[in-house]
Design a protein around this motif. Structure first.
Motif, short mmCIF file in Angstrom:
data_model
loop_
_atom_site.label_atom_id
_atom_site.label_comp_id
_atom_site.label_asym_id
_atom_site.label_seq_id
_atom_site.Cartn_x
_atom_site.Cartn_y
_atom_site.Cartn_z
N CYS A 153 -7.24 -25.05 13.82
CA CYS A 153 -6.92 -25.73 12.56
C CYS A 153 -8.09 -26.59 12.08
O CYS A 153 -8.38 -26.65 10.88
CB CYS A 153 -5.66 -26.59 12.72
N LEU A 178 -9.60 -27.99 3.74
CA LEU A 178 -8.45 -28.83 3.46
C LEU A 178 -8.58 -29.44 2.07
O LEU A 178 -9.63 -29.98 1.72
CB LEU A 178 -8.36 -29.93 4.52
N ARG A 208 -1.83 -32.59 2.67
CA ARG A 208 -3.00 -31.80 2.27
C ARG A 208 -2.91 -30.43 2.93
O ARG A 208 -2.25 -30.25 3.94
CB ARG A 208 -4.27 -32.52 2.65
N GLN A 209 -3.61 -29.44 2.35
CA GLN A 209 -3.36 -28.05 2.75
C GLN A 209 -4.64 -27.22 2.79
O GLN A 209 -5.57 -27.42 2.01
CB GLN A 209 -2.38 -27.43 1.75
N CYS A 233 -5.43 -22.80 3.36
CA CYS A 233 -4.75 -21.50 3.39
C CYS A 233 -5.63 -20.46 4.08
O CYS A 233 -6.86 -20.51 4.02
CB CYS A 233 -4.46 -21.02 1.97
N LEU A 287 -0.22 -21.12 5.72
CA LEU A 287 -0.40 -22.38 5.01
C LEU A 287 -0.39 -23.48 6.06
O LEU A 287 0.59 -23.63 6.78
CB LEU A 287 0.72 -22.62 3.99
N ASN A 323 -0.47 -27.37 6.62
CA ASN A 323 -0.28 -28.64 5.95
C ASN A 323 -0.56 -29.78 6.91
O ASN A 323 -0.03 -29.80 8.03
CB ASN A 323 1.15 -28.77 5.41
N TYR A 353 -0.11 -33.77 7.49
CA TYR A 353 0.66 -34.94 7.08
C TYR A 353 0.10 -36.18 7.75
O TYR A 353 0.16 -36.30 8.98
CB TYR A 353 2.12 -34.80 7.51
N SER A 398 7.40 -21.45 11.33
CA SER A 398 6.85 -22.79 11.21
C SER A 398 6.54 -23.35 12.59
O SER A 398 7.43 -23.44 13.45
CB SER A 398 7.86 -23.71 10.49
#
Length: 216
Positions: free
Chosen positions: A36, A46, A60-61, A63, A118, A120, A122, A144
């Motif tokens: 990641c 990101l 924030r993300q 892909c 995706l 994300n 946090y 997930s």
């Protein structure tokens, strides 16, 4: 937690929506976190997602495979620097199919050719409003995976953003899969419990890796 009054086990939160606690161990969490961090670097790294109404998402993300933007998919970061989206690795697709097999059975995993991730991030004050994953042209289950801080994951119904819904605590290493009758259920993250990540992981905040089949 190392010990609990009521140990966590497999839970069917709704039809075809399953929570599997501690699905991947500390070593696999560390490897996924390392991946990641590489994916989060630019280009196509990101980013802050802007909504059509001019607001911004607090999570924030980044892909992989296809770039998601409200409300569609593209091969480049069309709402940013327009760089090509990072490729979706084959091993991540295998991980997704393994997750579905464990949660919903081998038959559900057979046709799940995952090609979107995706990711994300946090921070402690980030949230995610109730929404549906409805921009894909496939009804394959959504996978997930959680890393870092614990969150409250709100899993609702397919008709509206309101009740009935169930709040589920997702910790680092947990898996949540939803498909079938619950594929288009509304869901969100009303709360992140800052500072609850495993100390040895080396992550401040929460990462959610969501795998989907685009059908594109």
């Amino acid at each position: 937690m190392d010990s609990e009054l009521f140990p966590r086990g497999r839970t069917e939160v709704a039809p075809d929506a399953v929570h599997l606690p501690d699905w991947f161990d500390a070593e696999r969490q560390e490897k996924l976190l390392e991946a990641c961090r590489a994916w989060a670097r630019p280009p196509a790294g990101l980013r802050t997602v802007r909504t059509p109404g001019g607001g911004t998402m607090t999570a924030r993300q980044v892909c992989l495979g296809w770039h998601w933007y409200p409300y569609g998919y593209a091969r480049t970061v069309v709402d940013g620097e327009d760089a090509p989206v990072k490729p979706f690795p084959a091993w991540l697709g295998e991980l997704g199919r393994s997750a579905v097999a464990d949660a919903l059975g081998e038959e559900a995993a057979t046709a799940a050719a995952y090609d979107i991730a995706l990711i994300n991030f946090y921070a402690g004050d980030a949230r995610m409003g109730m929404h549906r994953d409805s921009d894909e042209k496939s009804d394959a289950p959504v996978v997930s995976l959680s890393l870092g801080d614990t969150c409250v994951f709100r899993f609702g119904n397919t008709e509206s953003r309101t009740r009935p819904y169930t709040d589920v605590e997702l910790r680092s290493g947990d898996l949540f899969v939803f498909g079938g009758a619950s594929r288009l259920a509304y869901h969100g993250v009303p709360r992140v419990r800052a500072g609850t990540a495993p100390p040895g992981l080396g992550l401040t905040g929460r990462l959610n890796i969501t795998l989907r089949v685009s059908g594109l």
